[in-house]
Motif scaffolding. Sequence first.
Motif, PDB file in Angstrom:
ATOM      1  N   LYS A  86       0.827  -1.211   0.000  1.00  0.00           N
ATOM      2  CA  LYS A  86       0.000   0.000   0.000  1.00  0.00           C
ATOM      3  C   LYS A  86       0.861   1.260   0.000  1.00  0.00           C
ATOM      4  CE  LYS A  86      -3.780   2.172   2.627  1.00  0.00           C
ATOM      5  NZ  LYS A  86      -4.703   1.994   3.771  1.00  0.00           N
ATOM      6  N   ASN A 100     -10.230   6.938   4.032  1.00  0.00           N
ATOM      7  CA  ASN A 100      -9.503   5.667   3.936  1.00  0.00           C
ATOM      8  C   ASN A 100     -10.199   4.709   2.971  1.00  0.00           C
ATOM      9  OD1 ASN A 100      -7.506   6.432   5.761  1.00  0.00           O
ATOM     10  ND2 ASN A 100      -8.666   5.693   7.534  1.00  0.00           N
ATOM     11  N   GLU A 101     -11.518   4.732   2.974  1.00  0.00           N
ATOM     12  CA  GLU A 101     -12.271   3.859   2.061  1.00  0.00           C
ATOM     13  C   GLU A 101     -12.024   4.255   0.612  1.00  0.00           C
ATOM     14  OE1 GLU A 101     -13.499   5.383   4.688  1.00  0.00           O
ATOM     15  OE2 GLU A 101     -13.876   3.670   6.037  1.00  0.00           O
ATOM     16  N   ASP A 103      -8.558   3.079  -0.403  1.00  0.00           N
ATOM     17  CA  ASP A 103      -8.547   1.638  -0.657  1.00  0.00           C
ATOM     18  C   ASP A 103      -9.188   1.296  -1.997  1.00  0.00           C
ATOM     19  OD1 ASP A 103      -7.265   1.182   1.722  1.00  0.00           O
ATOM     20  OD2 ASP A 103      -9.106   0.768   2.858  1.00  0.00           O
ATOM     21  N   CYS A 104     -10.248   2.008  -2.347  1.00  0.00           N
ATOM     22  CA  CYS A 104     -10.918   1.773  -3.641  1.00  0.00           C
ATOM     23  C   CYS A 104      -9.996   2.119  -4.797  1.00  0.00           C
ATOM     24  CB  CYS A 104     -12.206   2.584  -3.723  1.00  0.00           C
ATOM     25  SG  CYS A 104     -13.539   1.934  -2.694  1.00  0.00           S
ATOM     26  N   THR A 110      -7.335  -0.579  -5.144  1.00  0.00           N
ATOM     27  CA  THR A 110      -7.910  -1.760  -5.798  1.00  0.00           C
ATOM     28  C   THR A 110      -8.012  -1.552  -7.304  1.00  0.00           C
ATOM     29  OG1 THR A 110      -9.189  -2.284  -3.808  1.00  0.00           O
ATOM     30  CG2 THR A 110      -9.912  -3.282  -5.884  1.00  0.00           C
ATOM     31  N   ASN A 162      -1.410  -4.776   2.681  1.00  0.00           N
ATOM     32  CA  ASN A 162      -0.612  -4.427   3.859  1.00  0.00           C
ATOM     33  C   ASN A 162       0.619  -5.326   4.008  1.00  0.00           C
ATOM     34  OD1 ASN A 162      -2.336  -2.300   4.866  1.00  0.00           O
ATOM     35  ND2 ASN A 162      -3.798  -3.895   5.437  1.00  0.00           N
TER      36      ASN A 162
END
Length: 615
Positions: A447, A461-462, A465-466, A469, A489
């Motif tokens: 990450k 944070n969401e 993360d998206c 991805t 991670n």
Amino acid sequence: MTNTKKSNGFSNLKITFSFLKISFRCSPGLVVFHLIHTIINNYLTWAIYTLLFTTRLFKMFETNAPFSDVVALVAIFAVYFLISSIFSTWFRIYYKPIKTEQLKYEFLDILFRKVSSVDVSCYEYIQFYDTYIAALKEAETRAINILDSVCNTLGALASALFFMGAIAVLDIVFLICIIVPVALSTIFQFIGVRIKYEAQQEKIPCERKMDYIQRTILLKKYAKDIRTSNLLLLFQKIYLDGKNGIASVIDKYKNKVFLRNTIAAFTGAPISIYVGWLYAAYKIMVSGTLQLSDYILIATAVVDARVRLETFTAKINELVEHGLYVRNFIDMMDYVPKIDQNQDGLTPSLSPSKITFRDVGFTYDGQEKPVLKHISFEIECNNTIALLGHNGAGKSTLVKLMMRLYDVTEGEILLDGINIKEYNIKEYQKLVSAVFQQPQLFALSIKDNIIMGNVDSDLTNEEIDCRITEVLKNSGLAGKIEKLAGGVNSVVTKEFSDNGVEFSGGEYQKLAIARAMFKNSPILILDEPSSSLDPYAEYEMYENIKNLYAGRNNKIVVLISHRMSHALLADRVILLEQGEILETGTHEELMLQNGRYREMFEKQRKSFFDKEGIT
């Protein structure tokens, strides 16, 4: 960046105190308390004990003073010693260790921030590495050593003056017995400082070679090559050469060191102590002008005054020596980069419309032959441009100029009609994402290797993360990451953990591509990003990049390659040869010209078909 100026004792002292000023700015409390502790506990306490307490006690015995006076004297000094002991314990155990580590960190942080701002061109010179390695060695330990030396210098001076004052009250001749030999010894100590420094500087190249061999043998990425070749024998020879080089330096200077130490020792203690004691004995036994208690004071004070004076001069020499060593650190701090990483200026648009190269030329420092000559072209938004040519044609240098890692030596580069030098450099470089031929991954999580600190503060944070991805999917690395127990991670490499993730060369580049995609800058530079990929993975990667940028406005893609087939991915092709634009146009236009481009394209296509067995 190396220091070429001749130095003397005074200039070295100035450099040392410049270093001390930095220490004071970083930790004023440590400097003040260290000074108080050193002067009181290391010097004045002994002086007070020998000159005031002991001498006063003997005087009381000689004059038959009341016992109560003796008790009062002992009580006063007992309270003083108790307070100083408590303070010393607090400073040594509770305060100094923590503050010392903080000071080391502050100096390393200052050095790391400075090194991160120097010009990329510095890394092309061995002198830079020598200066940096020397500065790095000094940054971690020299700060506290200088503080120790300064405190001991002042403490020794205060103590010496205390003892000399007591001696001068009795007879000035004793002072001469102390000062003259100490002055002679000091001269030879100054000579010794220069000898030691010259020897240390001559050792640095040998030490750097030995350090390189030690690191290389331990690194996993070199293990296979070392074990399947005779490199170990070569490394042993290089290491032995370094060891022998250090030994030869020691042999070169050993006679000078021995002679200097012998003369310094002879002119120190023998003259001051023995002559002083004999003179004191004469004053008691022959002339009768001194009492026995005075002799005890003189015998103690002569020795202590000489020791304190020699300590003082030795510490002055240490300060001069510190100046020689920290000069590398100060030189690093004083270095003014050609491209200031803190340069303020205009804020560029987040949606630039075009980049213009106008008669650009570039020559690397120390070279006479230009790498680029008379480069002129324009890239408009929503376009992909391919820079093609053989290795050494100047392709990578051209994009380094575009990224402003270097500045042009001729002509100018414009962003939306404004010279890129006019923009705030950090804001300008945010516009550019790059994937280089040899991407570097760090011993951090996957990450962190993708984000690289390029996080918009408005993102949750969401959302982060998206995006991770998405870029992993588009770079073709999602499948591998999903199989890992730690997912994004998971830590890359086994530098700090046996569970670290190892990537193949192709996966390295996919992760670097994901990094560039995450940054999502309007300008994307791909410098041979598929060199470690097979043809199918390469095709998939470019399709993902194409899809990622499809339909997005104000995006510029610069593709660098020696593979002519990559021209099919570009809206425009620039063929470089020997630092100049040989041909430019679309793939179709260049094929119709029947020039150098078509010749190279046909040769590479035939070579590929022959290799794959395609007719």
